[in-house]
Design a protein around this motif. Structure first.
Motif, PDB file in Angstrom:
ATOM      1  N   ALA A 218       0.813  -1.217   0.000  1.00  0.00           N
ATOM      2  CA  ALA A 218       0.000   0.000   0.000  1.00  0.00           C
ATOM      3  C   ALA A 218       0.849   1.271   0.000  1.00  0.00           C
ATOM      4  O   ALA A 218       0.489   2.267  -0.638  1.00  0.00           O
ATOM      5  N   GLY A 219       1.968   1.263   0.711  1.00  0.00           N
ATOM      6  CA  GLY A 219       2.778   2.469   0.794  1.00  0.00           C
ATOM      7  C   GLY A 219       3.975   2.492  -0.140  1.00  0.00           C
ATOM      8  O   GLY A 219       4.813   3.392  -0.043  1.00  0.00           O
ATOM      9  N   TRP A 220       4.048   1.515  -1.043  1.00  0.00           N
ATOM     10  CA  TRP A 220       5.202   1.475  -1.942  1.00  0.00           C
ATOM     11  C   TRP A 220       5.166   2.615  -2.961  1.00  0.00           C
ATOM     12  O   TRP A 220       4.093   2.999  -3.443  1.00  0.00           O
ATOM     13  N   PRO A 221       6.330   3.137  -3.333  1.00  0.00           N
ATOM     14  CA  PRO A 221       6.401   4.065  -4.457  1.00  0.00           C
ATOM     15  C   PRO A 221       6.407   3.275  -5.764  1.00  0.00           C
ATOM     16  O   PRO A 221       6.376   2.038  -5.762  1.00  0.00           O
ATOM     17  N   LEU A 222       6.412   3.979  -6.870  1.00  0.00           N
ATOM     18  CA  LEU A 222       6.727   3.331  -8.137  1.00  0.00           C
ATOM     19  C   LEU A 222       8.199   2.935  -8.073  1.00  0.00           C
ATOM     20  O   LEU A 222       9.042   3.736  -7.651  1.00  0.00           O
ATOM     21  N   ILE A 223       8.520   1.727  -8.473  1.00  0.00           N
ATOM     22  CA  ILE A 223       9.902   1.235  -8.466  1.00  0.00           C
ATOM     23  C   ILE A 223      10.368   1.154  -9.910  1.00  0.00           C
ATOM     24  O   ILE A 223       9.721   0.503 -10.741  1.00  0.00           O
ATOM     25  N   ALA A 224      11.462   1.824 -10.233  1.00  0.00           N
ATOM     26  CA  ALA A 224      11.930   1.893 -11.611  1.00  0.00           C
ATOM     27  C   ALA A 224      13.374   1.435 -11.718  1.00  0.00           C
ATOM     28  O   ALA A 224      14.235   1.909 -10.970  1.00  0.00           O
ATOM     29  N   ASP A 225      13.628   0.532 -12.631  1.00  0.00           N
ATOM     30  CA  ASP A 225      14.989   0.132 -12.953  1.00  0.00           C
ATOM     31  C   ASP A 225      15.659   1.285 -13.695  1.00  0.00           C
ATOM     32  O   ASP A 225      15.181   1.719 -14.748  1.00  0.00           O
TER      33      ASP A 225
END
Length: 351
Positions: A218-225
């Motif tokens: 729920a609290g995760w950001p967008l994760i980008a390689d």
């Protein structure tokens, strides 16, 4: 009514004729849009900044609700992606360098052995694309525009200082013809007898997978390689995962290549402890780039105005690009920060 106050549908052959006409069915409606100030080249970043006032302050006459909600972007890199990670950080503003421990605290599912570097952009925010698009449409209609969905432009020719535009429903006339046809922009230019600019549609796909039971996303950001091999965005209890591919294609109603999607999901699994056992749904869209990956905005041939090549930045730069295009079409001077971009955006830069 003259075509200068109408928006024409794109010519897409027989496939579109069997469907109910609708708006935002291609790239706009398939966007997982997020407002990232540090996204894109130097020109794009100026457009991002110039778009901030509308996104942050809103406009009650256009958008009854806020357009942005907090998200954040966590950029991560493995050893092989360190060079791309450092290049991404160059010229970036508001980027926090994180330790491995800080990144793992933010997204515990990251594989520690694969995490060589991390940086966090706190002020990246989700964009309510539907509300943004509907607001633009309401504004257009309020100013006298008529939307003619499912009405392809068959051809156009300059006659007596005006454009004659032939459609299946009859001919229209306009002083200025604005080519804002996205992936079909070069095709529209060709139908008007205008030289193409080499705009290239590129396919990008995305998959929706169930949230991992072992983690609270729920609290995760967008994760980008940082090497652009994948990204993952939590949304409504699901994970949206993209292989971030750029496959050159002809303009069409894009569909997913299962092999490309599988390879991207595999890269995601190597970096994040989230097994992909089931894909609930997937789709693809087209992102159209000019040869220098910078949008094309301005007059080319007499009365022919380009507004194309927004690539993957069209949603988040739409406030700035629409204001710039409107000023140029009306013969007005754009804001100083946008006027400085005109040489970089002009269609004449390609000779």
């Amino acid at each position: 009514m003259s075509a200068s106050r109408q928006r024409l549908g794109r010519g897409r052959g027989s496939r579109s004729s069997s469907r109910k006409p609708a708006t935002a069915t291609n790239s706009t409606g398939r966007s997982a849009a997020i407002y990232i100030r540090n996204y894109g080249n130097a020109v794009i970043r100026v457009l991002n900044a110039a778009s901030a006032p509308l996104f942050e302050q809103g406009d009650a006459s256009l958008f009854p609700h806020p357009l942005l909600t907090p998200r954040g972007v966590l950029n991560v890199a493995d050893v092989d992606g360190l060079a791309r990670h450092e290049a991404m950080l160059e010229g970036a503003h508001g980027m926090e360098i994180l330790t491995r421990e800080q990144a793992l605290a933010m997204v515990p599912a990251l594989r520690p052995e694969k995490l060589a570097a991390a940086a966090y952009e706190r002020d990246a925010q989700d964009i309510d694309v539907s509300a943004l698009h509907e607001g633009w449409l309401r504004n257009a209609r309020a100013n006298g525009a008529t939307l003619m969905v499912g009405t392809p432009m068959l051809s156009a020719a300059r006659e007596g200082g005006r454009w004659r535009i032939d459609t299946p429903g009859g001919a229209l006339t306009a002083t200025i013809l604005v080519d804002a046809a996205g992936a079909w922009a070069d095709d529209v230019a060709g139908r008007a007898g205008v030289a193409s600019l080499g705009l290239q549609p590129m396919r990008r796909s995305i998959a929706v997978i169930p949230a991992p039971e072992a983690y609270d996303i729920a609290g995760w950001p967008l994760i980008a390689d940082s090497a652009e091999g994948w990204y993952a965005k939590p949304d409504a209890g699901k994970l949206y995962v993209s292989p971030t591919e750029e496959i050159s294609v002809d303009p069409h109603d894009a569909y997913v290549d299962d092999m490309v999607l599988a390879e991207g999901l595999w890269r995601f699994e190597q970096a994040v402890d989230v097994p992909v056992n089931r894909v609930e749904r997937s789709w693809a869209g087209l992102r159209t780039f000019a040869p220098d990956r910078t949008p094309v905005v301005g007059f080319g041939d007499d009365g022919f105005f380009w507004l194309a090549g927004q690539g993957g930045y069209g949603i988040q730069t739409s406030p700035a690009l629409s204001a710039l295009a409107a000023a140029l079409v009306k013969g007005e001077r754009p804001p100083d920060e946008l006027e400085a971009l005109l040489p970089a955006l002009s269609p004449t830069r390609f000779g």
